[in-house]
Structure formats: structure tokens, C-alpha cells
Design an enzyme around this catalytic site. Structure first.
Site, PDB file in Angstrom:
ATOM      1  N   SER A  92       1.044  -1.363   0.011  1.00 32.57           N
ATOM      2  CA  SER A  92      -0.467  -0.286   0.011  1.00 32.57           C
ATOM      3  C   SER A  92       0.655   1.150  -0.101  1.00 32.57           C
ATOM      4  O   SER A  92       0.497   2.521  -1.231  1.00 32.57           O
ATOM      5  CB  SER A  92      -0.833  -0.062   1.276  1.00 32.57           C
ATOM      6  OG  SER A  92       0.208   0.306   1.855  1.00 32.57           O
TER       7      SER A  92
ATOM      8  N   ARG B 260       0.013   3.651  -2.902  1.00 23.28           N
ATOM      9  CA  ARG B 260      -0.424   4.592  -2.791  1.00 23.28           C
ATOM     10  C   ARG B 260       0.477   5.702  -3.527  1.00 23.28           C
ATOM     11  O   ARG B 260       0.055   7.116  -4.094  1.00 23.28           O
ATOM     12  CB  ARG B 260      -0.332   5.227  -1.445  1.00 23.28           C
ATOM     13  CG  ARG B 260      -1.217   6.085  -0.698  1.00 23.28           C
ATOM     14  CD  ARG B 260      -1.323   6.974   0.146  1.00 23.28           C
ATOM     15  NE  ARG B 260      -1.756   5.480   1.150  1.00 23.28           N
ATOM     16  CZ  ARG B 260      -1.478   4.531   1.570  1.00 23.28           C
ATOM     17  NH1 ARG B 260      -0.184   4.887   2.340  1.00 23.28           N
ATOM     18  NH2 ARG B 260      -1.749   3.558   2.311  1.00 23.28           N
TER      19      ARG B 260
ATOM     20  N   ASN C  25      -0.869   8.315  -6.715  1.00 21.13           N
ATOM     21  CA  ASN C  25      -0.925   9.655  -6.882  1.00 21.13           C
ATOM     22  C   ASN C  25      -0.039  10.011  -8.116  1.00 21.13           C
ATOM     23  O   ASN C  25      -0.934  11.141  -8.764  1.00 21.13           O
ATOM     24  CB  ASN C  25      -0.959   9.978  -5.922  1.00 21.13           C
ATOM     25  CG  ASN C  25      -2.329   9.445  -4.865  1.00 21.13           C
ATOM     26  OD1 ASN C  25      -3.198  10.465  -4.582  1.00 21.13           O
ATOM     27  ND2 ASN C  25      -2.011   8.534  -4.050  1.00 21.13           N
TER      28      ASN C  25
END
Lengths: 284, 156
Positions: free
Chosen positions: A204, A208, A212
Site C-alpha cells: 500500500s 499509494r 497518485n
């Protein structure tokens, strides 16, 4: 939508998505390939970060600080506060680690604010066909960070709790039972649940940040595609002008918004690292 | 998008960077910051102490000034007392001197009066003798009639 008014947008974007590597990769994992651009920019940014901070640290004064020292101390103080808030053990590593992550990831992300075509255009002038300038849009870079953090989590878990303690943490929660037999039955269930939680951390963390920044870069690419292949001749038509104006305004808005995103992503990566390492230090 | 050797290189670079930060950056900057905050704390404490001392000194100075003023008032009062005493004393001396002078003058006057009366008496006696001798037509022998004359003179 960009593809409708700009033929070649797909090629344009795919071209931007290709790394400058020694050879075309085969499959998902191929350790004979190396992305020169990611390594080059991340090392350059590391040198930037380390150079500035080291220069300041060497002549750090306890009196009235100069502008550079003020700036560096502001960041160091900010990171130190974060570490003190979340991490209650004592470690000489964790605060410098958090500082490095925050600054390095921020600089990675900051490359996204450089106009998308500027450096690739310059590179093409120098003879390089492809160039990806944002290291955090490379899964290798984000996973390198998160896997290093993951190794540290395992290292500190074993160091602080011992192998048995670490193992019991993975198998004896969240479900507990007084009956030994029932508990034995619950161990595999607990292990599966806890393993997923544990293994999800590096994944994660890396995804992440990657997601992004990848999305952010993609928006810039789409905005850039608005005026793709029109050239100066495109300014002869009303549509060309509208495209240019739309590109400028939307790009400006997105860049402003993106400043927040890149900072927040760097911050999140740092804070989660601190929290994970803090959890690795704690006994249950 | 794939995972490749870049991952390993990046991990290596990251490890190196963290090590460098831990060794050559973090301690220096944090030390400087902590040292400075200690200095500031000391400075503030010193300033507070100085202020306290100033207040104390001001109180002391006030006390000294008050005492001096009191003493001065006391001295002035004493001086006034002394002055009025002196005036009183002088008044006393002057009045007694005046009384003395008056007494002396009166004595003198009395003396003069007596003396004048004496000489007047003598003159009147002379005149009476002369007048009597003229009336008798002959010289009254002063010696013969001395006791008579004296009696007469005493009557005047």
C-alpha cells in the site's frame, strides 16, 4: 477526449510512459533491465537533498541562523515533531529515516511540476529517445522505499519482540480463546488475517505514492495533448486558441492543486513509516 | 511497467542516503537547534532574574530615599524648634534688659529728683536767710544760727 481533437495522443502518452532503459523488458519482473532515467534523477535529487542539508549541517550555528539554516531547521523540526508524536521508543535511525523519506519523496514528486515535455525534449536533443523524469511514477522507486521500510519493520519486530513474540503477534490476534483447542483452530485464521495486514503495508505504501503521482502526471500529459501536433499553425484557428487557453488555465489549476498532492504524499509516506516502525517497537 | 534491477539500485541508494543523513546531517542540525533553545531558555531566565533584581534594587532605593526624606524632615523640624527657642530666648533677654534699663533710668531719675530737691531746698534756705537778714537788717550769723537754719531747711 484528448484523443478526439488530437490525433496521435495515444502515441504521445505511451511515449511518455516509456523509460530510458538498457533494453525492452520482458514480463512483469526482469532483473536484467535497468531504468537509467529513474536512477539518474533519484540520485541527482538525493545529491540535491544531501548536499543542501550537509552544507547547512556542517556550518550549523547555535546563534542566529541564516536563511538556509532556517529552512533546513524548519523541515528538521517538523519531522522531529512528527517522530516524537508517533514514536515512543528510542532509536537513532527512525528520525533521520523519516527526514530522508520526506525530503526525497517530495523531491521525486516535485519533478512532476517540471513541464512534462521540457526535459524529454532536451533529452531528445541530446540523443535519448525516452525520458521519465518523475522517479515516483516508477514502481521500482516506490517499492524500493517501501521494501526497505518493510525490511526495517521485520528487523525491529524481531529485535524488540524476538522471533516468538513476533510470531505470536501474527498468530494470536485478533481472535483469542481461553480453550487451548479452540485457540489452536484460530491460529491459522489469525495468521492469514495478520499476514495480509502485514504484507499489505509495503504494497500500500508503494502503490499509494505511485498511483497518485502516475495519475497526476497523466493529467499533465492529457492537458499537454490538448494542443498536440498543432504547432504554431494551430493558432490560426479559433479552436487552436481555445485549446491553448484551456491548456494554460487547466494546467495552472492542476499544478496548484498538485503542489498539495505531492507534499501530502511525501508526508503520508513519512508518517506511515514512523507509525509502522513504532508498531514494530511496541509490545502487546 | 515492470519490476527490474532499478529496484535493487534504488534500495541501495536509499540505504546509503539514510545512512548519510543519520551520520552527518541529523545529529548536527538537531544539536544546533537544541543548543539554541537551551541558550534562549538561559537568556530568558537571566532576563527574568535581572528584572527581579531591578525591582528589588528599586525597592531598596525607594526605602533609602524615604528614610533620607524622613531624616531631612526631622532635621528641619529640629532646626525650626531651635530657631523658635532662640527667638524665645532672645525675647527673654531683651525684655529683662529692657526692664533693667527702665529700672536704672528710674533710679537715675529718682536720684536726680532728690538731688534737685536738695539743691532747691538749699537755694530756698539761702533765699530765706537772705530775706530774713534783709528784714532784720543785719547779717544773720550763719554759725550762730546754724541749728536754726538747718531746722528751717528741713521744714521746706
Amino acid at each position: 477526449m484528448a484523443a478526439e481533437n488530437a490525433p496521435g495522443a495515444t502515441e504521445y502518452i505511451l511515449h511518455h510512459q516509456t523509460f530510458l532503459s538498457n533494453k525492452a523488458p520482458h514480463g512483469i519482473v526482469d532483473f536484467s533491465v535497468i531504468n537509467y532515467d529513474t536512477v539518474f534523477f533519484s540520485v541527482a535529487l538525493a545529491v540535491t537533498f544531501f548536499g543542501l542539508f550537509w552544507w547547512v549541517a556542517r556550518k550549523a550555528t547555535t546563534g542566529v541562523p541564516g536563511k538556509a539554516q532556517n529552512f533546513v531547521e524548519m523541515i528538521v523540526g517538523f519531522v522531529d515533531t512528527q517522530v516524537r508524536d508517533s514514536f515512543h521508543g528510542s532509536s537513532r535511525l527512525i528520525a533521520p529515516l523519516a527526514l530522508t523519506i520526506f525530503c526525497w519523496v517530495f523531491l521525486f514528486n516535485f519533478m512532476d511540476l517540471v513541464p512534462v515535455d521540457l526535459l524529454p525534449w532536451a533529452a531528445r536533443g541530446a540523443g535519448f529517445e525516452h525520458l521519465k523524469v518523475v522517479p515516483s511514477t516508477d514502481l521500482n522507486a516506490t517499492f524500493a522505499l517501501s521494501l526497505t521500510v518493510f525490511i526495517l519493520i521485520i528487523f525491529y519486530s524481531l529485535k524488540m519482540k524476538g522471533f516468538i513474540g513476533f510470531l505470536s503477534e501474527l498468530t494470536l490476534q485478533p481472535f483469542r480463546a481461553k480453550n487451548v483447542l479452540v485457540q489452536a483452530l484460530l491460529v491459522p485464521v489469525n495468521f492469514i488475517l495478520e499476514s495480509v495486514t502485514f504484507l499489505a503495508r509495503p504494497v500500500s505504501l508503494a502503490l499509494r505514492l505511485y498511483g497518485n503521482l502516475y495519475a497526476g502526471e497523466m493529467i499533465f500529459l492529457l492537458l499537454a495533448a490538448l494542443t498536440l501536433s498543432r504547432g504554431l499553425g494551430g493558432l490560426a484557428t479559433v479552436g487552436g486558441w481555445l485549446g491553448l487557453i484551456a491548456q494554460f488555465i487547466l494546467g495552472l489549476i492542476w499544478a496548484g492543486f498538485h503542489i498539495l498532492i505531492i507534499t501530502i504524499q511525501a508526508f503520508i509516506f513519512m508518517v506511515l513509516t514512523i507509525v509502522y516502525l513504532s508498531m514494530a517497537h511496541e509490545h502487546h | 511497467m515492470n519490476i527490474n534491477l532499478t529496484l535493487i539500485v534504488q534500495m541501495f541508494v536509499f540505504g546509503l542516503l539514510v545512512f548519510g543523513t543519520m551520520k552527518w546531517i541529523w545529529p548536527h542540525i538537531l544539536n544546533a537547534m537544541e543548543e539554541r533553545s537551551r541558550k534562549i531558555a538561559q537568556g530568558l531566565a537571566a532576563a527574568e532574574k535581572g528584572e527581579q533584581e531591578l525591582t528589588e534594587a528599586r525597592g531598596k532605593a525607594d526605602a533609602v530615599v524615604r528614610e533620607a526624606r524622613e531624616r531631612a524632615n526631622h532635621i528641619i523640624e529640629q532646626a525650626q524648634h531651635r530657631a523658635s527657642d532662640l527667638v524665645e530666648q532672645a525675647k527673654g533677654v531683651a525684655s529683662s534688659e529692657a526692664a533693667r534699663l527702665v529700672a536704672a533710668a528710674q533710679q537715675q531719675i529718682e536720684l536726680d529728683t532728690t538731688r534737685a530737691r536738695e539743691s532747691l531746698r538749699r537755694e530756698v534756705a539761702g533765699i530765706a536767710v537772705r530775706a530774713a537778714s534783709k528784714l532784720l537788717g543785719r547779717e544773720i550769723d550763719a554759725r550762730t544760727h546754724a541749728d536754726l537754719l538747718d531746722k528751717f531747711t528741713a521744714q521746706i
